[in-house]
Write a protein that holds these residues in place. Structure first.
Motif, PDB file in Angstrom:
ATOM      1  N   SER A 159      53.107  22.190  30.951  1.00 37.76           N
ATOM      2  CA  SER A 159      52.126  21.968  29.820  1.00 37.76           C
ATOM      3  C   SER A 159      52.638  21.373  28.657  1.00 37.76           C
ATOM      4  N   ALA A 160      53.832  21.276  28.257  1.00 33.18           N
ATOM      5  CA  ALA A 160      54.510  20.625  27.056  1.00 33.18           C
ATOM      6  C   ALA A 160      54.902  19.354  27.235  1.00 33.18           C
ATOM      7  N   ALA A 161      54.773  18.576  26.149  1.00 33.30           N
ATOM      8  CA  ALA A 161      55.241  17.166  26.047  1.00 33.30           C
ATOM      9  C   ALA A 161      56.717  17.231  26.154  1.00 33.30           C
ATOM     10  N   GLY A 162      57.455  16.411  26.867  1.00 31.96           N
ATOM     11  CA  GLY A 162      58.910  16.275  27.022  1.00 31.96           C
ATOM     12  C   GLY A 162      59.415  17.427  27.866  1.00 31.96           C
ATOM     13  N   GLY A 163      60.073  18.351  27.353  1.00 30.96           N
ATOM     14  CA  GLY A 163      60.542  19.175  28.040  1.00 30.96           C
ATOM     15  C   GLY A 163      62.048  19.098  28.648  1.00 30.96           C
ATOM     16  N   ALA A 164      62.767  19.988  28.649  1.00 32.83           N
ATOM     17  CA  ALA A 164      64.262  19.849  29.414  1.00 32.83           C
ATOM     18  C   ALA A 164      63.919  19.994  30.840  1.00 32.83           C
ATOM     19  N   TRP A 165      64.887  19.471  31.480  1.00 37.16           N
ATOM     20  CA  TRP A 165      64.684  19.589  32.878  1.00 37.16           C
ATOM     21  C   TRP A 165      64.790  21.254  33.398  1.00 37.16           C
ATOM     22  N   ASP A 166      65.752  21.956  32.813  1.00 39.33           N
ATOM     23  CA  ASP A 166      66.143  23.358  33.159  1.00 39.33           C
ATOM     24  C   ASP A 166      64.726  24.222  32.836  1.00 39.33           C
ATOM     25  N   ASP A 167      63.845  23.604  32.001  1.00 43.24           N
ATOM     26  CA  ASP A 167      62.516  24.424  31.770  1.00 43.24           C
ATOM     27  C   ASP A 167      61.508  24.061  32.703  1.00 43.24           C
ATOM     28  N   THR A 168      61.476  22.729  33.290  1.00 42.27           N
ATOM     29  CA  THR A 168      60.092  22.004  33.811  1.00 42.27           C
ATOM     30  C   THR A 168      60.250  22.258  35.237  1.00 42.27           C
ATOM     31  N   HIS A 169      61.265  22.129  35.932  1.00 43.17           N
ATOM     32  CA  HIS A 169      61.441  21.894  37.473  1.00 43.17           C
ATOM     33  C   HIS A 169      61.612  23.256  38.112  1.00 43.17           C
ATOM     34  N   CYS A 170      61.117  23.313  39.177  1.00 40.37           N
ATOM     35  CA  CYS A 170      60.730  24.577  39.980  1.00 40.37           C
ATOM     36  C   CYS A 170      61.195  24.265  41.362  1.00 40.37           C
ATOM     37  N   ARG A 171      61.595  25.322  42.209  1.00 45.74           N
ATOM     38  CA  ARG A 171      61.777  25.431  43.713  1.00 45.74           C
ATOM     39  C   ARG A 171      60.991  26.575  44.231  1.00 45.74           C
ATOM     40  N   ILE A 172      60.603  26.433  45.507  1.00 46.81           N
ATOM     41  CA  ILE A 172      59.789  27.353  45.974  1.00 46.81           C
ATOM     42  C   ILE A 172      60.698  28.015  47.329  1.00 46.81           C
ATOM     43  N   GLU A 173      60.086  29.345  47.588  1.00 46.29           N
ATOM     44  CA  GLU A 173      60.588  29.629  48.855  1.00 46.29           C
ATOM     45  C   GLU A 173      59.459  30.629  49.555  1.00 46.29           C
ATOM     46  N   LEU A 174      59.588  30.754  50.648  1.00 53.48           N
ATOM     47  CA  LEU A 174      58.627  31.792  51.645  1.00 53.48           C
ATOM     48  C   LEU A 174      59.647  32.829  51.898  1.00 53.48           C
ATOM     49  N   VAL A 175      59.519  33.933  50.964  1.00 56.20           N
ATOM     50  CA  VAL A 175      60.574  34.949  50.778  1.00 56.20           C
ATOM     51  C   VAL A 175      60.233  36.166  51.950  1.00 56.20           C
ATOM     52  N   ASN A 176      59.057  36.145  52.151  1.00 56.79           N
ATOM     53  CA  ASN A 176      58.521  37.089  53.577  1.00 56.79           C
ATOM     54  C   ASN A 176      57.241  36.917  54.000  1.00 56.79           C
ATOM     55  N   ALA A 177      56.730  37.368  54.960  1.00 53.47           N
ATOM     56  CA  ALA A 177      55.374  37.144  55.510  1.00 53.47           C
ATOM     57  C   ALA A 177      54.233  37.045  54.536  1.00 53.47           C
ATOM     58  N   THR A 178      54.328  37.495  53.526  1.00 53.99           N
ATOM     59  CA  THR A 178      53.205  37.478  52.615  1.00 53.99           C
ATOM     60  C   THR A 178      53.481  36.949  51.210  1.00 53.99           C
ATOM     61  N   THR A 179      54.571  36.429  50.683  1.00 53.70           N
ATOM     62  CA  THR A 179      54.913  36.140  49.663  1.00 53.70           C
ATOM     63  C   THR A 179      55.871  34.567  49.414  1.00 53.70           C
TER      64      THR A 179
END
Length: 190
Positions: free
Chosen positions: A61-81
């Motif tokens: 949502s913010a202009a610019g932004g450092a890589w450590d703030d902006t980029h995400c990783r995802i994971e299927l941690v269990n059958a419902t999450t």
């Protein structure tokens, strides 16, 4: 150009999948991270041995932004999450879109849900069991990094390769001191 299967090939494919659809369910959603480094979404229960997770994109949502703030990783941690993680917890909002595809049992081999950390320009991760490269695929699920400066993007972007039947190689353009946590899945058709 339109084509159709005839004869033995069509019969074999129908027999292989029992004349049924191969996909049991598809679920899509978003995860919103505001002032937090981790957040989750709840999905209808899936069979982890026959489900794949796909990262459909992310916004910040913010202009610019450092890589450590902006980029995400995802994971299927269990059958419902499904969980999304980023390195920091800025006040700005990251929204991550995902899709979970569940196949009927017997269509795919159990996916290997993996993660690795890369601090230099290259690292490898060993798969177990080995996969058949002619039937296997690699799914990138994002990354988070401690690289804060916008000038270090070569250090923050990781490329994954299914190098051989037991190896995934992660490569970056430079190693300016940052470390990335990368999530991925390797799966194969039966």
């Amino acid at each position: 150009m339109r084509s159709r299967m005839l004869g033995g090939l069509a019969t074999a494919m129908v027999a292989r999948f029992g004349g049924h659809r191969i996909i049991r369910s598809i679920q899509r959603g978003t995860i919103t991270l505001t002032s937090v480094a981790s957040a989750s979404a709840t999905i209808t229960a899936v069979d982890l041995s026959s489900s794949l997770l796909f990262l459909l994109g992310q916004s910040y949502s913010a202009a610019g932004g450092a890589w450590d703030d902006t980029h995400c990783r995802i994971e299927l941690v269990n059958a419902t999450t499904v969980t999304a993680n980023r390195n920091n917890a800025p006040a700005a909002t990251s929204i991550v879109s995902f899709e979970v595809v569940e196949f009927w049992p017997g269509v795919i081999n159990t996916p290997q849900r993996r993660g690795l950390s890369i601090a230099g320009t290259s690292t490898t991760d060993t798969l177990s069991p080995a996969v058949n490269l002619s039937r296997a695929s690699l799914i990138y699920l994002g990354e988070s990094s401690n690289v804060a400066s916008g000038s270090e993007h070569a250090d923050a972007k990781t490329r994954l390769t299914l190098t051989d039947s037991t190896t995934v190689t992660a490569t970056r353009g430079a190693a300016a001191g940052g470390t990335a946590a990368v999530k991925y899945m390797v799966w194969e058709w039966r």
